[in-house]
Design an enzyme around this catalytic site. Structure first.
Site, PDB file in Angstrom:
ATOM      1  N   ASP A 446       3.095  34.632  26.590  1.00 14.16           N
ATOM      2  CA  ASP A 446       2.302  35.264  27.644  1.00 14.16           C
ATOM      3  C   ASP A 446       0.834  35.219  27.201  1.00 14.16           C
ATOM      4  O   ASP A 446       0.463  35.845  26.204  1.00 14.16           O
ATOM      5  CB  ASP A 446       2.773  36.708  27.822  1.00 14.16           C
ATOM      6  CG  ASP A 446       2.093  37.428  28.980  1.00 14.16           C
ATOM      7  OD1 ASP A 446       1.018  36.967  29.422  1.00 14.16           O
ATOM      8  OD2 ASP A 446       2.635  38.459  29.427  1.00 14.16           O
ATOM      9  N   HIS A 447       0.018  34.476  27.947  1.00 11.63           N
ATOM     10  CA  HIS A 447      -1.379  34.282  27.554  1.00 11.63           C
ATOM     11  C   HIS A 447      -2.191  35.569  27.658  1.00 11.63           C
ATOM     12  O   HIS A 447      -3.321  35.654  27.167  1.00 11.63           O
ATOM     13  CB  HIS A 447      -2.023  33.197  28.413  1.00 11.63           C
ATOM     14  CG  HIS A 447      -2.980  32.319  27.656  1.00 11.63           C
ATOM     15  ND1 HIS A 447      -3.871  32.814  26.734  1.00 11.63           N
ATOM     16  CD2 HIS A 447      -3.196  30.983  27.698  1.00 11.63           C
ATOM     17  CE1 HIS A 447      -4.584  31.819  26.233  1.00 11.63           C
ATOM     18  NE2 HIS A 447      -4.192  30.694  26.794  1.00 11.63           N
ATOM     19  N   ARG A 448      -1.624  36.602  28.269  1.00 12.48           N
ATOM     20  CA  ARG A 448      -2.344  37.873  28.354  1.00 12.48           C
ATOM     21  C   ARG A 448      -2.325  38.617  27.024  1.00 12.48           C
ATOM     22  O   ARG A 448      -3.226  39.420  26.750  1.00 12.48           O
ATOM     23  CB  ARG A 448      -1.714  38.760  29.435  1.00 12.48           C
ATOM     24  CG  ARG A 448      -1.819  38.219  30.845  1.00 12.48           C
ATOM     25  CD  ARG A 448      -1.037  39.080  31.828  1.00 12.48           C
ATOM     26  NE  ARG A 448       0.385  39.118  31.506  1.00 12.48           N
ATOM     27  CZ  ARG A 448       1.293  39.826  32.180  1.00 12.48           C
ATOM     28  NH1 ARG A 448       0.910  40.586  33.196  1.00 12.48           N
ATOM     29  NH2 ARG A 448       2.565  39.782  31.830  1.00 12.48           N
TER      30      ARG A 448
END
Length: 476
Positions: A446-448
């Site tokens: 998850d790039h967040r």
């Protein structure tokens, strides 16, 4: 409230984990049957698992609320039971103690564990087995062989071969040969056999004591010999194919399949996922495993257990990936413990059972826990609580014979490590070309929760430990 004076309604119990409904898979009893305390009366499927539901009452069944395939809400009537002395008719032999058992009391229904009894020395009575009626002259039944090779039996063990069972009636234990009745516990099984044209006397029961189960009938009906017996003129090349001109096959999204669809769709909607991958030389990992198992063959360690240990080492170094995003609170929550999910393919779909606080387990304990958990998942015996709460998932898709994948993250987790098959490939070692055991590792994250530096660092740490297992010692 009960449907009549003296009767009692057993309500669909709370199955835990916020589940509010369940789909009826198969009734194990019929109206008119006599049941004991704690006898399984129905198999239901929730969004988490398939479970057997025991009834806390003893007596005669006077009503079943819902048919197979129907969804029932928690707290609504499931089955209505009348005491034997109120149900009418003579009490069957051997059932004189049923009312005594019921007076002794039964605790709250615990899915998968039955209900509690009062006395410490009380023995649970086994449900009576119904005898399948003998075929009559007006009901010609085609000869059917045993399930085809590879058909799962109880516990998921396939048959060693596809040799049909010899023709002829079966004994009480479900073995063909000696004339006698056939043990069938469910009227649904008898009805299914009639509808599919299956001769119960020719089947080998896989249930306890040779009881013929629904799966036995379905396997026999699907066997080529059964289809040819039912349609003698059908060419063998067409066996198992849909009839010419047949309509579309429609499969409803219910139970576990619906839960999988909903979760994966939500993951794709909410998580901006990225996948990175690297090829690694796993020769050293295989050699390390062989050395461990040679030293203690009574407690073998699997490759999956070693990979799990390496992931735990990586998550200790990069805790950003052992997290989830709280969208409502607009925050990232890093978990204190690693609740390791293991993707397992089962007959009912893809499940991800969870090993809680996996970081506390030794490598051998990991191996034992993985073996027990995946076996229980495939057998459908895991309680719903074991299928939720993961913080990181390990997915061995190499068992399907593929090299790579871009898997969907198991929402709400932040990352998933995938492992491809291990195969011989040319590899450069110290400037020389050699044949090595090579696999592909992929990390979907998850790039967040992090950027490429953290994700790349984690994957490189895992790859280095696979190639040089000695590095793992410095981190455990």
């Amino acid at each position: 409230m009960s449907t009549a004076v003296g009767t009692r309604d057993f309500l669909l119990p709370d199955l835990g984990e916020g589940l509010s409904e369940a789909e009826i898979v198969e009734w194990r009893v019929a109206v008119g049957d006599v049941v004991t305390v704690d006898q399984t009366v129905v198999e239901v499927e929730t969004a988490k698992a398939v479970v057997d539901v025991p009834c806390p009452y003893a007596g005669r069944v006077v009503a079943l609320h819902g048919a197979a395939g129907e969804v029932r809400p928690v707290g609504q009537p499931l089955i209505t039971i009348a005491p034997l002395d109120d149900a009418g008719g003579d009490e069957p032999p051997g059932h004189a103690t049923y009312r005594e058992e019921e007076r002794a009391g039964s605790g709250n229904v615990l899915i998968g564990y039955g209900t509690g009894h009062g006395g410490p020395g009380r023995r649970r009575r086994r449900p009576r087995l119904a005898l399948a009626p003998e075929p009559t002259a007006t009901e010609p039944v085609p000869t059917v062989g045993s399930p085809a090779a590879g058909t799962p039996l109880a516990g998921g063990t396939p048959l060693a071969g596809g040799t049909p069972v010899a023709d002829g009636p079966a004994t009480a234990a479900g073995r063909p040969g000696t004339a006698g009745p056939v043990l069938v516990i469910s009227p649904i099984v008898r009805r299914l056999a009639r509808e599919r044209g299956v001769d119960l006397a020719a089947l080998r029961g896989t249930g306890p004591g040779g009881v013929i189960r629904r799966a036995d009938v379905e396997a026999a009906a699907a066997a080529p010999v059964a289809r040819l017996a039912a349609v003698p003129d059908a060419p063998e090349a067409h066996v198992g194919l849909a009839p010419v001109g047949g309509g579309d096959v429609v499969i409803r999204l219910t139970g576990i399949r619906k839960a999988i669809a909903d979760k994966l769709s939500r993951s794709r909607r909410e998580i901006p996922e990225v996948t990175i991958w690297v090829d690694v030389d796993a020769t050293g990992l295989l050699e390390t495993r062989a050395a461990i198992n040679a030293a203690t063959p009574d407690a073998p360690v699997s490759i999956l257990a070693l990979l799990a240990r390496i992931c735990l080492s990586g998550l200790r170094k990069y805790p950003q990936l052992n997290a989830h995003v709280d969208t409502e609170g607009q925050r990232i929550v890093q978990s204190a413990g690693v609740h390791l999910g293991i993707a397992a393919q089962t007959d009912r779909g893809l499940l991800v059972p969870v090993l809680r606080d996996a970081q506390r387990l030794t490598t051998r304990e990991l191996a034992a826990a993985l073996a027990e958990t995946t076996a229980a998942a495939r057998a459908g015996t895991l309680p719903p609580a074991r299928l939720t709460g993961g913080t990181f998932t390990l997915n061995n898709y190499g068992v399907f014979g593929v090299d790579g994948s871009t898997p969907i993250i198991n929402h709400p987790e932040a990352a998933l490590l995938g492992v491809g098959r291990i195969v011989d490939k040319p590899w450069v070692v110290d400037g020389q070309l050699a044949v090595r055991k090579v696999t592909q590792l992929s990390l979907t994250f998850d790039h967040r929760v992090c950027d490429g530096g953290v994700a790349g660092g984690f994957l490189r740490h895992v790859a280095d430990c696979v190639e040089q297992p000695a590095l793992l010692v410095a981190n455990v």
